[in-house]
Design a protein around this motif. Sequence first.
Motif, mmCIF file in Angstrom:
data_model
loop_
_atom_site.group_PDB
_atom_site.id
_atom_site.type_symbol
_atom_site.label_atom_id
_atom_site.label_comp_id
_atom_site.label_asym_id
_atom_site.label_seq_id
_atom_site.Cartn_x
_atom_site.Cartn_y
_atom_site.Cartn_z
ATOM 1 N N ALA A 8 0.833 -1.207 0.000
ATOM 2 C CA ALA A 8 0.000 0.000 0.000
ATOM 3 C C ALA A 8 0.870 1.260 0.000
ATOM 4 O O ALA A 8 1.700 1.431 -0.895
ATOM 5 N N SER A 9 0.709 2.129 1.008
ATOM 6 C CA SER A 9 1.537 3.344 1.101
ATOM 7 C C SER A 9 2.553 3.251 2.231
ATOM 8 O O SER A 9 3.028 4.272 2.732
ATOM 9 N N SER A 10 2.920 2.023 2.608
ATOM 10 C CA SER A 10 3.822 1.841 3.745
ATOM 11 C C SER A 10 5.202 2.439 3.494
ATOM 12 O O SER A 10 5.909 2.804 4.441
ATOM 13 N N ALA A 11 5.616 2.545 2.232
ATOM 14 C CA ALA A 11 6.939 3.096 1.921
ATOM 15 C C ALA A 11 6.888 4.595 1.619
ATOM 16 O O ALA A 11 7.920 5.220 1.391
ATOM 17 N N LYS A 113 -13.478 -0.357 14.118
ATOM 18 C CA LYS A 113 -12.221 -0.858 14.687
ATOM 19 C C LYS A 113 -11.361 -1.524 13.624
ATOM 20 O O LYS A 113 -10.137 -1.331 13.575
ATOM 21 N N GLU A 114 -11.988 -2.316 12.774
ATOM 22 C CA GLU A 114 -11.242 -2.993 11.712
ATOM 23 C C GLU A 114 -10.670 -1.982 10.720
ATOM 24 O O GLU A 114 -9.524 -2.100 10.268
ATOM 25 N N ASP A 115 -11.466 -0.960 10.397
ATOM 26 C CA ASP A 115 -11.015 0.070 9.457
ATOM 27 C C ASP A 115 -9.837 0.843 10.038
ATOM 28 O O ASP A 115 -8.897 1.197 9.312
ATOM 29 N N TRP A 116 -9.875 1.139 11.303
ATOM 30 C CA TRP A 116 -8.785 1.837 11.992
ATOM 31 C C TRP A 116 -7.481 1.067 11.806
ATOM 32 O O TRP A 116 -6.465 1.619 11.354
ATOM 33 N N ALA A 117 -7.474 -0.214 12.134
ATOM 34 C CA ALA A 117 -6.259 -1.028 11.998
ATOM 35 C C ALA A 117 -5.826 -1.123 10.536
ATOM 36 O O ALA A 117 -4.631 -1.051 10.214
ATOM 37 N N SER A 118 -6.782 -1.287 9.655
ATOM 38 C CA SER A 118 -6.490 -1.403 8.226
ATOM 39 C C SER A 118 -5.826 -0.136 7.693
ATOM 40 O O SER A 118 -4.752 -0.195 7.069
ATOM 41 N N GLU A 119 -6.437 1.007 7.928
ATOM 42 C CA GLU A 119 -5.937 2.235 7.317
ATOM 43 C C GLU A 119 -4.611 2.694 7.910
ATOM 44 O O GLU A 119 -3.746 3.202 7.192
ATOM 45 N N PHE A 120 -4.427 2.521 9.199
ATOM 46 C CA PHE A 120 -3.157 2.917 9.787
ATOM 47 C C PHE A 120 -2.031 2.002 9.312
ATOM 48 O O PHE A 120 -0.884 2.424 9.203
ATOM 49 N N GLY A 121 -2.361 0.751 8.988
ATOM 50 C CA GLY A 121 -1.370 -0.151 8.416
ATOM 51 C C GLY A 121 -1.022 0.203 6.987
ATOM 52 O O GLY A 121 0.133 0.086 6.565
ATOM 53 N N ARG A 122 -2.011 0.643 6.238
ATOM 54 C CA ARG A 122 -1.781 1.006 4.831
ATOM 55 C C ARG A 122 -1.040 2.328 4.696
ATOM 56 O O ARG A 122 -0.261 2.528 3.764
ATOM 57 N N MET A 123 -1.335 3.283 5.567
ATOM 58 C CA MET A 123 -0.820 4.656 5.417
ATOM 59 C C MET A 123 -0.201 5.157 6.715
ATOM 60 O O MET A 123 -0.726 6.069 7.360
ATOM 61 N N HIS A 285 -1.469 1.994 -4.751
ATOM 62 C CA HIS A 285 -1.996 1.645 -3.426
ATOM 63 C C HIS A 285 -3.455 1.216 -3.525
ATOM 64 O O HIS A 285 -3.861 0.171 -3.012
ATOM 65 N N CYS A 286 -4.269 2.031 -4.203
ATOM 66 C CA CYS A 286 -5.717 1.823 -4.176
ATOM 67 C C CYS A 286 -6.190 0.660 -5.041
ATOM 68 O O CYS A 286 -7.162 -0.024 -4.682
ATOM 69 N N LEU A 287 -5.550 0.447 -6.179
ATOM 70 C CA LEU A 287 -6.165 -0.379 -7.210
ATOM 71 C C LEU A 287 -6.477 -1.816 -6.792
ATOM 72 O O LEU A 287 -7.561 -2.321 -7.144
#
Length: 322
Positions: A8-11, A113-123, A285-287
Amino acid sequence: MSTQKSFASSADLGEKQKTLEVLAEGVYALTAEGDPNIGAIEGEDFLVCFEALATPVVAAEWLQELRKHTDKPIRYLVLSHYHAVRVLGASAFGAESIVAHENTYDLILERGKEDWASEFGRMPRLAKGADTVPGLTWPTVTFEDKLTIDLGGDRGDLVLQHFGRGHTEGDVVAWLPKQKILFAGDLVEAEAALYTGDAFHRDWASHTLDAVKALGAEQLVGGRGAVSRGREAVDAAIEQTRRFLTVMIEEVGAVQRDGGTLKDAFEAVHTALYDDFGHWPIFEHCLPFDVSRLWDELSGIERPVIWTAERDREVWNQLQNG
């Protein structure tokens, strides 16, 4: 040998240049080179803020810039939808009321809660000061179709509207009819890739965007990207957004009709969009998440499957690094 793409956008750890723009008297937008946009509108003796960013630390940086222009108290914080990077900074605002669509409240309850963990992991770069988030952000005022805020004096109204399903089930826009300025949330992106992992693509690409366009905005602040100024630029941003969606729908639909796989659909969409959209922020990231949701939608799965940090990695590895 293929190169493995960073998740995703981790880098993406470089700071983005933030620009505060005054769109009209008492109307402000902060853009950030493809990072989430945010805005504020002055009432006679109060402020309405639009979006909250990902953490209180990041939100406080925006508020520090805003306070150079106005010291009015924040009466309303409007959330365009439920995604974590838009809402978890809410506690920094000290708003009297947090306003959102009723579906947004339900989505936070169902999958916040799931979205929180997901998005902070991606970005992770957007989640600066992640440990300062006190918990999920809960709207205190919800509405179904429209909520009008009288700004007082000769400032006119701020109209919050829900035009139907789009980026999520609960997207709202903030419309200033007197000034013809629209804060569109993630329903419109100005030269930034669409995230559609929780979307209803067919509704969004048709009647939802039709309703947004029919407002006749002359300035538009999308979810990401630069402010669109002038009717021609506003309509172009709306139609760019629609084209991204319609190309995806056409390509994924064709692969499904031909008996292809999700990976086939991803490759077809990537090829079809890349020349025009591949240079836009967060395209790669998104696709994978976009195509995965659209595949489900066209397969008859009505509501988006909840994204978790684990599912994110599975889909990424299957489509981007498979």
